[in-house]
Design an enzyme around this catalytic site. Structure first.
Site, mmCIF file in Angstrom:
data_model
loop_
_atom_site.group_PDB
_atom_site.id
_atom_site.type_symbol
_atom_site.label_atom_id
_atom_site.label_comp_id
_atom_site.label_asym_id
_atom_site.label_seq_id
_atom_site.Cartn_x
_atom_site.Cartn_y
_atom_site.Cartn_z
ATOM 1 C CG HIS A 161 102.152 4.137 10.655
ATOM 2 N ND1 HIS A 161 101.364 3.029 10.878
ATOM 3 C CD2 HIS A 161 102.170 4.324 9.307
ATOM 4 C CE1 HIS A 161 100.940 2.546 9.713
ATOM 5 N NE2 HIS A 161 101.411 3.314 8.756
ATOM 6 C CG HIS A 196 93.136 4.789 6.620
ATOM 7 N ND1 HIS A 196 91.857 4.364 6.305
ATOM 8 C CD2 HIS A 196 93.670 5.239 5.452
ATOM 9 C CE1 HIS A 196 91.641 4.536 5.017
ATOM 10 N NE2 HIS A 196 92.713 5.071 4.477
ATOM 11 N NE ARG A 210 87.270 5.924 -2.224
ATOM 12 C CZ ARG A 210 87.137 5.432 -1.014
ATOM 13 N NH1 ARG A 210 87.770 5.987 0.001
ATOM 14 N NH2 ARG A 210 86.367 4.376 -0.791
ATOM 15 C CG HIS A 262 96.112 -13.248 3.785
ATOM 16 N ND1 HIS A 262 95.682 -11.972 3.536
ATOM 17 C CD2 HIS A 262 97.262 -13.122 4.506
ATOM 18 C CE1 HIS A 262 96.534 -11.109 4.063
ATOM 19 N NE2 HIS A 262 97.490 -11.772 4.666
ATOM 20 N N GLY A 300 98.892 5.039 -12.617
ATOM 21 C CA GLY A 300 100.160 5.711 -12.874
ATOM 22 C C GLY A 300 100.460 6.829 -11.906
ATOM 23 N NE ARG A 337 106.533 12.054 -5.794
ATOM 24 C CZ ARG A 337 106.885 12.099 -4.512
ATOM 25 N NH1 ARG A 337 105.962 11.875 -3.576
ATOM 26 N NH2 ARG A 337 108.121 12.375 -4.155
#
Length: 307
Positions: A99, A109, A113, A178, A261, A263
């Site tokens: 940013h 961005h 993965r 939306h 779960g 961080r």
């Protein structure tokens, strides 16, 4: 070389990728540096979060490596493949969001993965995913075309049909339903990639990752010294609100991290540091702010004239 999935080779590559991108962005910023937090996940795995705040160019830049594993895939990871529910898993990746402070420099961005789901007496099921996208506040056609040329170059070695497919996938994915509005001007997005075997899929992921900086840094250099005032800054903060909405409502990586779960601080590092929401905020017709909506946040083949 990679007839079977080699998670350790992917992990080594991702750790090196994080190092290289951090060093390049540090030099580009010229004033800020990255703080590193290493963390462990109670359910298995961990990562290293690197974040720059209040740099010379980048108001916030977060570059996260994570490698998590567990006994059962979270719902977001098995939603499109219900047959994998309950399998043990490992997931690793590098995710970054930059940013800039200057509203004339876009937010960017990138994420790459690797997932693998396993159970006894069965071959592992694995796939790669990733991509990159650009979120300008003030539109410049030369910037967006450069971004998409670089995206096309990342895909070119794998077939002429890959860029149009990944570009369209990105447009669909980074869409705020939306608001019926795209988050930005797109780029590339792919998921569930195992076609052609491990070696080829790994190569696709690497090519996408390695075209991010060549796509982004020339735009940063071109716009970083552009003068701006409170008007531009206020509009940037409103548009950043859309970024927050997408990440918290739709983004699969954010949802996966929270459900598995991970961080919380590392997962939410992608959010911008200063944001505004204004009721019924509509730029006046004919202004540069309105032009973002009419010329840039619309479905468009940016490279049509070159094809």
């Amino acid at each position: 070389m990679f007839d079977r999935p080699d998670a350790e080779a992917v992990k080594a590559y991702l750790l090196d990728l994080q190092d290289q991108i951090c060093e390049t962005l540090r030099k580009t910023d010229g004033g800020g540096d990255f703080r590193e937090d290493r963390w462990e996940r109670p359910g298995g795995g961990g990562g290293r979060t690197r974040i720059m705040q209040d740099g010379g160019v980048f108001e916030r830049g977060g570059i996260n490596f994570s490698h998590v594993f567990g006994a059962a895939l979270p719902p977001t990871a098995s939603a499109s493949r219900p047959e994998l529910a309950g399998r043990a898993f490992q997931a690793m990746g590098v995710s970054l969001v930059v940013h800039p402070r200057n509203p004339y420099v876009p937010t960017s961005h990138m994420n790459v993965r690797f997932f693998m789901a396993e159970k006894p007496d069965a071959d592992p099921v694995w796939w790669f995913g990733g991509g990159f996208d650009l979120t300008p506040y003030y539109g410049f056609e030369e910037d967006v075309m450069h971004w998409h040329r670089t995206a096309r170059a990342a895909c070119q070695p794998f077939g002429e049909e890959v860029y149009p497919r990944y570009k369209a996938w990105c447009d669909r994915y980074f869409h705020l339903k939306h608001r019926d509005e795209p988050r930005g001007v797109g780029g590339l997005f792919f998921d569930d990639l195992s076609e052609g075997g491990f070696a080829r899929s790994f190569e696709v992921m690497r090519s996408v990752a390695e075209h991010y900086l060549p796509g982004y840094l020339p735009i940063v250099e071109r716009r970083r010294a552009t003068p701006f005032g409170e008007r531009e800054r206020a509009f940037q903060k409103v548009r950043r609100g859309r970024y927050v909405e997408f990440n918290l409502v739709y983004d699969r990586g954010t949802l996966f991290g929270l459900q598995s779960g991970g961080r919380t601080e590392s997962i939410l590092m992608s959010l911008p540091p200063e944001v505004s929401w204004r009721y019924e905020d509509r730029p006046a017709p004919g202004t540069p702010e309105a032009e973002l909506y009419t010329r840039f946040l619309v479905p468009r083949d940016w490279l049509a004239e070159e094809s």
